[in-house]
Design an enzyme around this catalytic site. Structure first.
Site, mmCIF file in Angstrom:
data_model
loop_
_atom_site.group_PDB
_atom_site.id
_atom_site.type_symbol
_atom_site.label_atom_id
_atom_site.label_comp_id
_atom_site.label_asym_id
_atom_site.label_seq_id
_atom_site.Cartn_x
_atom_site.Cartn_y
_atom_site.Cartn_z
ATOM 1 N N LYS A 189 34.618 -27.263 25.491
ATOM 2 C CA LYS A 189 33.989 -26.206 24.685
ATOM 3 C C LYS A 189 33.268 -26.874 23.533
ATOM 4 O O LYS A 189 33.616 -27.988 23.144
ATOM 5 C CB LYS A 189 35.052 -25.249 24.140
ATOM 6 C CG LYS A 189 34.520 -23.911 23.698
ATOM 7 C CD LYS A 189 34.382 -22.925 24.841
ATOM 8 C CE LYS A 189 33.648 -21.671 24.417
ATOM 9 N NZ LYS A 189 33.626 -20.662 25.482
ATOM 10 N N ASP B 268 27.918 -19.030 25.133
ATOM 11 C CA ASP B 268 29.071 -18.249 24.647
ATOM 12 C C ASP B 268 28.508 -17.395 23.518
ATOM 13 O O ASP B 268 27.288 -17.146 23.493
ATOM 14 C CB ASP B 268 30.192 -19.188 24.157
ATOM 15 C CG ASP B 268 31.504 -18.457 23.857
ATOM 16 O OD1 ASP B 268 32.196 -18.058 24.799
ATOM 17 O OD2 ASP B 268 31.843 -18.276 22.673
HETATM 18 P P1 NDP Z 1 27.371 -12.464 22.523
HETATM 19 O O1 NDP Z 1 26.960 -13.320 21.390
HETATM 20 O O2 NDP Z 1 26.386 -12.095 23.563
HETATM 21 O O3 NDP Z 1 28.013 -11.106 21.964
HETATM 22 C C1 NDP Z 1 29.101 -11.127 21.101
HETATM 23 C C2 NDP Z 1 29.365 -9.704 20.624
HETATM 24 O O4 NDP Z 1 30.573 -9.681 19.884
HETATM 25 C C3 NDP Z 1 28.286 -9.200 19.688
HETATM 26 O O5 NDP Z 1 28.200 -7.813 19.800
HETATM 27 C C4 NDP Z 1 28.838 -9.614 18.328
HETATM 28 O O6 NDP Z 1 28.332 -8.852 17.254
HETATM 29 C C5 NDP Z 1 30.305 -9.360 18.520
HETATM 30 N N1 NDP Z 1 31.069 -10.281 17.654
HETATM 31 C C6 NDP Z 1 31.006 -11.621 17.623
HETATM 32 N N2 NDP Z 1 31.810 -12.129 16.695
HETATM 33 C C7 NDP Z 1 32.388 -11.069 16.110
HETATM 34 C C8 NDP Z 1 33.329 -10.928 15.080
HETATM 35 N N3 NDP Z 1 33.841 -11.998 14.446
HETATM 36 N N4 NDP Z 1 33.737 -9.682 14.761
HETATM 37 C C9 NDP Z 1 33.223 -8.582 15.394
HETATM 38 N N5 NDP Z 1 32.325 -8.655 16.391
HETATM 39 C C10 NDP Z 1 31.919 -9.884 16.737
HETATM 40 O O7 NDP Z 1 28.633 -13.210 23.164
HETATM 41 P P2 NDP Z 1 29.313 -12.990 24.595
HETATM 42 O O8 NDP Z 1 29.164 -11.583 25.025
HETATM 43 O O9 NDP Z 1 28.854 -14.078 25.465
HETATM 44 O O10 NDP Z 1 30.845 -13.300 24.245
HETATM 45 C C11 NDP Z 1 31.797 -12.284 23.900
HETATM 46 C C12 NDP Z 1 33.191 -12.790 24.162
HETATM 47 O O11 NDP Z 1 33.335 -13.125 25.552
HETATM 48 C C13 NDP Z 1 33.589 -14.071 23.407
HETATM 49 O O12 NDP Z 1 34.972 -14.025 23.100
HETATM 50 C C14 NDP Z 1 33.340 -15.156 24.438
HETATM 51 O O13 NDP Z 1 34.095 -16.321 24.176
HETATM 52 C C15 NDP Z 1 33.810 -14.446 25.691
HETATM 53 N N6 NDP Z 1 33.335 -15.017 26.943
HETATM 54 C C16 NDP Z 1 31.993 -15.134 27.197
HETATM 55 C C17 NDP Z 1 31.564 -15.668 28.393
HETATM 56 C C18 NDP Z 1 30.129 -15.708 28.762
HETATM 57 O O14 NDP Z 1 29.846 -16.013 29.929
HETATM 58 N N7 NDP Z 1 29.199 -15.401 27.882
HETATM 59 C C19 NDP Z 1 32.529 -16.176 29.396
HETATM 60 C C20 NDP Z 1 33.911 -15.912 29.068
HETATM 61 C C21 NDP Z 1 34.279 -15.387 27.873
HETATM 62 P P3 NDP Z 1 27.156 -9.452 16.328
HETATM 63 O O15 NDP Z 1 25.914 -9.344 17.125
HETATM 64 O O16 NDP Z 1 27.178 -8.594 15.110
HETATM 65 O O17 NDP Z 1 27.551 -10.867 16.025
#
Ligand code: NDP
Length: 453
Positions: free
Chosen positions: A126, A166
């Site tokens: 990571k 991510d």
């Molecule tokens: P994105 O950046 O596309 O979206 C993240 C979302 O979560 C946004 O809506 C963001 O809001 C919100 N967010 C992020 N940090 C916070 C926080 N501290 N508090 C509240 N809301 C928050 O990321 P992903 O959709 O790719 O990832 C989401 C989750 O899924 C993570 O935990 C990631 O590790 C996990 N994941 C992702 C994978 C992938 O293929 N992308 C694979 C496996 C797991 P804002 O826009 O305001 O920041």
């Protein structure tokens, strides 16, 4: 907590101070593995778990870049190469101001078990940076990505370490990173996954994590002869994982009523249909706006801003059947878990990594709901990244249908492993033990075979 786990945790905390998320991730796994280590002293004498906890390699580096006003900016970059027993290091890059060594170590540690569960040959890693892409111009993001890759390039490669996206790293960022890697190395290889379709990407990769989390929920429901049809679902986040989770829930006849971002959440009792979902995708992926605008466009929806003084998240306090946390770590605490149970939620499929605190997980397990931990439920993303690597090696793309079928098959297989392993170790229905032990065994056996390295 048995004495082995207690001693192990004392050592982990002493050696890795100020890394609470890493301690949390290790504790959850160690508690499950206590069952295995009792039956298999060979793992214990070879200190397999102790070795998995220690990253094989950690890179931390300076990322200087210039903003649009000509000011010099400095961020910190990281790559954790956690474990390569069963394949090249594989795991995403996160760009978010909260990123630090402990958070990336927790993510890299979880990735080792998750990648093992996918059945594909991938080790765990990571990386990322405390850079915040929000509010930056495309040119600023490009200059940052080029500087980040200028250092990272010397550590990665298609047979060594293959990063992906991510939080904060989507198609745009992967494009800039890939462009710089190719320029530095003069090589067109599958060094990153999540690439654009016309330059080596795989169909279904953007959808994979969300689709996979919903396939996993369907599999859990099938153990009770139920489906997602007609089920009310709470989804948090509004990024990549949340969007495609919602899309697949709609495909299966479920109803999605929430989305959030780090500023607040919307509740739409009428349900977020395909047209509204399209609006969210445009809002988040193209205009890069805030979820608040949803409630300005759709008057029936209610927006609630985040209140940092609250000791619970109101998003998890609505009547529903299923919850798909898809934002970030520890977004469901003990109070939230209680509220979910009180409101009738009995399926939790984690799209995010470690979104539930240990106290919350324990409540889910005590109440015997269908709880799919992130390691298993969100493994679809990395699984399709593995399929992207395979297509890159063959120089042959698969169709959308072919990739989706393989993803579905992999999620079914992960579910089956979790169920069978949980039963074999005397805790039927406990997907946490199933995922932790199932993921561990393959890596542990490979480590025994390869000697003390
Ligand atoms: P994105 O950046 O596309 O979206 C993240 C979302 O979560 C946004 O809506 C963001 O809001 C919100 N967010 C992020 N940090 C916070 C926080 N501290 N508090 C509240 N809301 C928050 O990321 P992903 O959709 O790719 O990832 C989401 C989750 O899924 C993570 O935990 C990631 O590790 C996990 N994941 C992702 C994978 C992938 O293929 N992308 C694979 C496996 C797991 P804002 O826009 O305001 O920041």
């Amino acid at each position: 907590m048995n004495s082995y786990v207690k001693d192990l945790m004392a050592e982990v905390k002493a050696k890795n101070p100020s890394e609470p998320e890493f301690h949390q991730a290790v504790l959850e796994v160690a508690e499950s593995l206590a069952l295995v280590l009792e039956r298999h002293p060979e793992y214990r004498s070879a200190k397999v778990l102790e070795r998995i906890i220690e990253p094989e390699r950690v890179m931390m580096f300076r990322v200087p870049w210039t903003d649009d006003q000509g000011n010099v900016q400095i961020n910190r970059g990281f790559r954790i190469e956690m474990n390569s027993a069963i394949g090249p290091y594989k795991g995403g890059l996160r760009f978010h101001p909260s990123v630090n060594l402990g958070i990336l170590k927790f993510l890299a540690f979880e990735q080792v078990f998750k990648n093992s569960l996918t059945t594909l040959p991938m080790g765990g890693g990571k990386g990322g940076s405390d850079f915040d892409p929000k509010g930056k111009s495309d040119n600023e993001v490009m200059r940052f990505c080029q500087s980040f890759m200028t250092e990272l390039a010397r550590h990665i490669g298609p047979n060594t370490d293959v990063p992906a996206g991510d939080i904060g790293v989507g198609g745009r960022e992967i494009g800039f990173l890939f462009g710089q890697y190719k320029r530095l190395r003069n090589e067109f290889t599958g060094v990153l996954t999540g690439k654009g379709l016309n330059w080596g990407g795989s169909l279904i990769r953007p959808e994979a994590t969300g689709y996979g989390a919903v396939y996993f929920a369907q599999e859990m429901l099938a153990t009770r002869n139920e489906t997602l049809e007609g089920k009310v679902c709470l989804v948090s986040g509004s990024g990549n994982v949340a969007q495609y989770t919602a899309e697949k829930i709609l495909d299966f006849g479920g109803k999605v009523v929430t989305f959030s971002d780090s500023s607040g959440y919307i509740y739409d009792e009428a349900g977020i249909d395909r047209e509204k979902l399209k609006f969210v995708m445009e809002l988040k992926n193209l205009r890069r706006g805030r979820i608040k605008e949803y409630a300005e466009k759709y008057r029936g929806a209610v927006y609630t801003p985040l209140d940092p003084g609250n000791d619970y998240n109101p998003l998890w306090n609505h009547k529903a059947h299923c919850a798909f946390p898809s934002a970030t770590q520890n977004e469901i605490n003990e109070n939230d878990a209680r509220n979910l149970l009180k409101n009738g939620v009995y399926v939790v499929s984690e799209g995010a990594n470690m979104p539930t605190t240990i106290e919350g997980v324990n409540l889910f397990l005590e109440n015997r709901i269908l709880y799919g931990p992130g390691k298993a439920a969100n493994a679809g993303g990395v699984a399709v990244s593995g399929l992207e690597m395979a297509q890159n090696s063959m120089r042959m793309p698969w169709t959308r249908d072919e990739v989706d079928k393989r993803l579905h098959m992999i999620m079914k297989s992960i579910h089956k492993t979790c169920v069978e392993v949980a039963e074999r170790f005397g805790t039927p229905g406990n997907y946490v033990n199933g995922a932790n032990i199932g993921g561990f065994l393959k890596v542990a056996d490979a480590m025994l075979d390869q000697g003390i390295v």
